[in-house]
Scaffold this motif. Structure first.
Motif, PDB file in Angstrom:
ATOM      1  N   GLY A  54      66.439 -13.931 -20.837  1.00 43.87           N
ATOM      2  CA  GLY A  54      65.770 -12.910 -20.033  1.00 43.87           C
ATOM      3  C   GLY A  54      66.186 -11.512 -20.450  1.00 43.87           C
ATOM      4  N   GLY A  55      65.406 -10.527 -20.013  1.00 43.17           N
ATOM      5  CA  GLY A  55      65.667  -9.144 -20.378  1.00 43.17           C
ATOM      6  C   GLY A  55      66.351  -8.374 -19.269  1.00 43.17           C
ATOM      7  N   GLY A  56      67.324  -7.543 -19.625  1.00 48.42           N
ATOM      8  CA  GLY A  56      67.993  -6.717 -18.630  1.00 48.42           C
ATOM      9  C   GLY A  56      68.610  -7.561 -17.533  1.00 48.42           C
ATOM     10  N   ASN A  57      68.275  -7.253 -16.290  1.00 54.38           N
ATOM     11  CA  ASN A  57      68.804  -7.993 -15.145  1.00 54.38           C
ATOM     12  C   ASN A  57      67.784  -8.963 -14.569  1.00 54.38           C
ATOM     13  OD1 ASN A  57      71.318  -6.625 -15.134  1.00 54.38           O
ATOM     14  ND2 ASN A  57      70.357  -4.875 -14.139  1.00 54.38           N
ATOM     15  N   SER A  58      66.787  -9.363 -15.383  1.00 46.00           N
ATOM     16  CA  SER A  58      65.677 -10.145 -14.847  1.00 46.00           C
ATOM     17  C   SER A  58      66.094 -11.513 -14.329  1.00 46.00           C
ATOM     18  CB  SER A  58      64.600 -10.306 -15.925  1.00 46.00           C
ATOM     19  OG  SER A  58      65.094 -11.028 -17.032  1.00 46.00           O
ATOM     20  N   THR A  59      67.132 -12.098 -14.909  1.00 43.36           N
ATOM     21  CA  THR A  59      67.511 -13.443 -14.481  1.00 43.36           C
ATOM     22  C   THR A  59      68.391 -13.407 -13.233  1.00 43.36           C
ATOM     23  OG1 THR A  59      67.380 -14.204 -16.770  1.00 43.36           O
ATOM     24  CG2 THR A  59      68.586 -15.584 -15.239  1.00 43.36           C
ATOM     25  N   HIS A  60      69.271 -12.421 -13.104  1.00 46.81           N
ATOM     26  CA  HIS A  60      70.086 -12.237 -11.903  1.00 46.81           C
ATOM     27  C   HIS A  60      70.864 -13.496 -11.529  1.00 46.81           C
ATOM     28  CE1 HIS A  60      68.490  -8.297 -11.220  1.00 46.81           C
ATOM     29  NE2 HIS A  60      67.262  -8.723 -11.027  1.00 46.81           N
ATOM     30  N   GLY A  61      71.580 -14.083 -12.483  1.00 42.04           N
ATOM     31  CA  GLY A  61      72.348 -15.286 -12.177  1.00 42.04           C
ATOM     32  C   GLY A  61      73.356 -15.081 -11.074  1.00 42.04           C
ATOM     33  N   GLY A  62      74.065 -13.936 -11.100  1.00 41.35           N
ATOM     34  CA  GLY A  62      75.080 -13.685 -10.101  1.00 41.35           C
ATOM     35  C   GLY A  62      74.530 -13.608  -8.696  1.00 41.35           C
ATOM     36  N   LYS A  63      73.282 -13.224  -8.570  1.00 41.86           N
ATOM     37  CA  LYS A  63      72.627 -13.121  -7.270  1.00 41.86           C
ATOM     38  C   LYS A  63      72.589 -14.468  -6.556  1.00 41.86           C
ATOM     39  CE  LYS A  63      68.193 -11.559  -5.342  1.00 41.86           C
ATOM     40  NZ  LYS A  63      66.885 -10.984  -5.680  1.00 41.86           N
ATOM     41  N   TYR A  64      72.603 -15.551  -7.347  1.00 43.33           N
ATOM     42  CA  TYR A  64      72.536 -16.899  -6.790  1.00 43.33           C
ATOM     43  C   TYR A  64      73.846 -17.665  -6.993  1.00 43.33           C
ATOM     44  CZ  TYR A  64      67.682 -15.464  -7.359  1.00 43.33           C
ATOM     45  OH  TYR A  64      66.507 -14.751  -7.334  1.00 43.33           O
ATOM     46  N   GLY A  65      74.910 -16.938  -7.343  1.00 44.14           N
ATOM     47  CA  GLY A  65      76.190 -17.572  -7.575  1.00 44.14           C
ATOM     48  C   GLY A  65      76.233 -18.360  -8.869  1.00 44.14           C
TER      49      GLY A  65
END
Length: 234
Positions: A54-65
């Motif tokens: 993914g690009g930039g912060n698009s995946t946001h893994g940390g957002k879901y732990g």
């Protein structure tokens, strides 16, 4: 149309690039590390499903732990020519194919581009979890093309409209893009339970989310080794 024999296998970069450039509205291959899964009907190459970081912060893994390095990835392209098998089925099999080679993977994120009239029908048909619209993004219109700020940086340009006008294109301009529909596919029961509270009603259809019939494509060969999202698979 008669039922076709579907085969899913690893696709070469050349085959994936051809599919994206001919059968996806963006006509561009992503620049991140990629896993390219090809689809064939009755031995006829019909396209690819591509996963990446993914690009930039698009995946946001940390957002879901989740750890972005191995727990979560993004479905970045579904590029198919005319075919018989439903897109949702092709994507579902590609997901299982991906999970088998990446056992630690727990979730896949994907986006439907609202600016293109897409609402995410293939994700809805596959029972993905819809979590709403992302915030709009900044992009730059330079020399007749749209560039993400990350691409501007990689080219050695400044992410400043005035600088781009002075040094690259006198007509360069900053463009504010609308948000995209975000869909999540949990790959285990615990993950599905965790994100279930985030679910929102599916958006209604605007128009077909995938491209229509395109010119015939070349047959693509497959790679002998299964790639891994944590390695260099570009």
């Amino acid at each position: 149309m008669a039922k076709a024999d579907l085969r899913i296998d690893w696709a070469t970069h050349a085959a994936a690039k051809h599919a994206v450039e001919n059968w996806h509205y963006s006509e561009r291959m992503p620049k991140s590390k990629l896993v390219k899964i090809g689809a064939w009907e009755s031995d006829r190459f019909i396209g690819v499903v591509i996963f990446g970081v993914g690009g930039g912060n698009s995946t946001h893994g940390g957002k879901y732990g989740l750890n972005p390095a191995g727990d979560v990835c993004e479905l970045v392209r579904v590029a198919l020519r005319d075919h018989v098998t439903p897109v949702s089925k092709i994507v579902a099999i590609a997901l299982r194919f991906l999970k088998k080679s990446n056992p630690s993977l727990r979730m896949v994120v994907s986006f439907a581009d609202k600016s293109q009239g897409h609402h995410g029908g293939i994700y809805q048909a596959g029972n993905w979890v819809y979590t709403g619209l992302t915030e709009g993004d900044r992009e730059f219109h330079v020399k007749g093309e749209i560039f993400h700020p990350r691409t501007i940086h990689l080219r050695g340009w400044r992410q400043v409209e005035s600088w781009l006008r002075e040094n690259v294109d006198p007509f360069a301009r900053l463009v504010k893009t609308p948000g995209k529909h975000r869909y999540l596919m949990p790959l285990d029961d615990a993950m599905r339970e965790q994100i279930a509270p985030l679910a929102k009603p599916y958006p209604k259809r605007v128009k077909q989310a995938t491209t229509g019939d395109q010119p015939a494509g070349r047959q693509g060969s497959t790679d002998p080794h299964a790639p891994n999202l944590q390695g260099d698979v570009q």
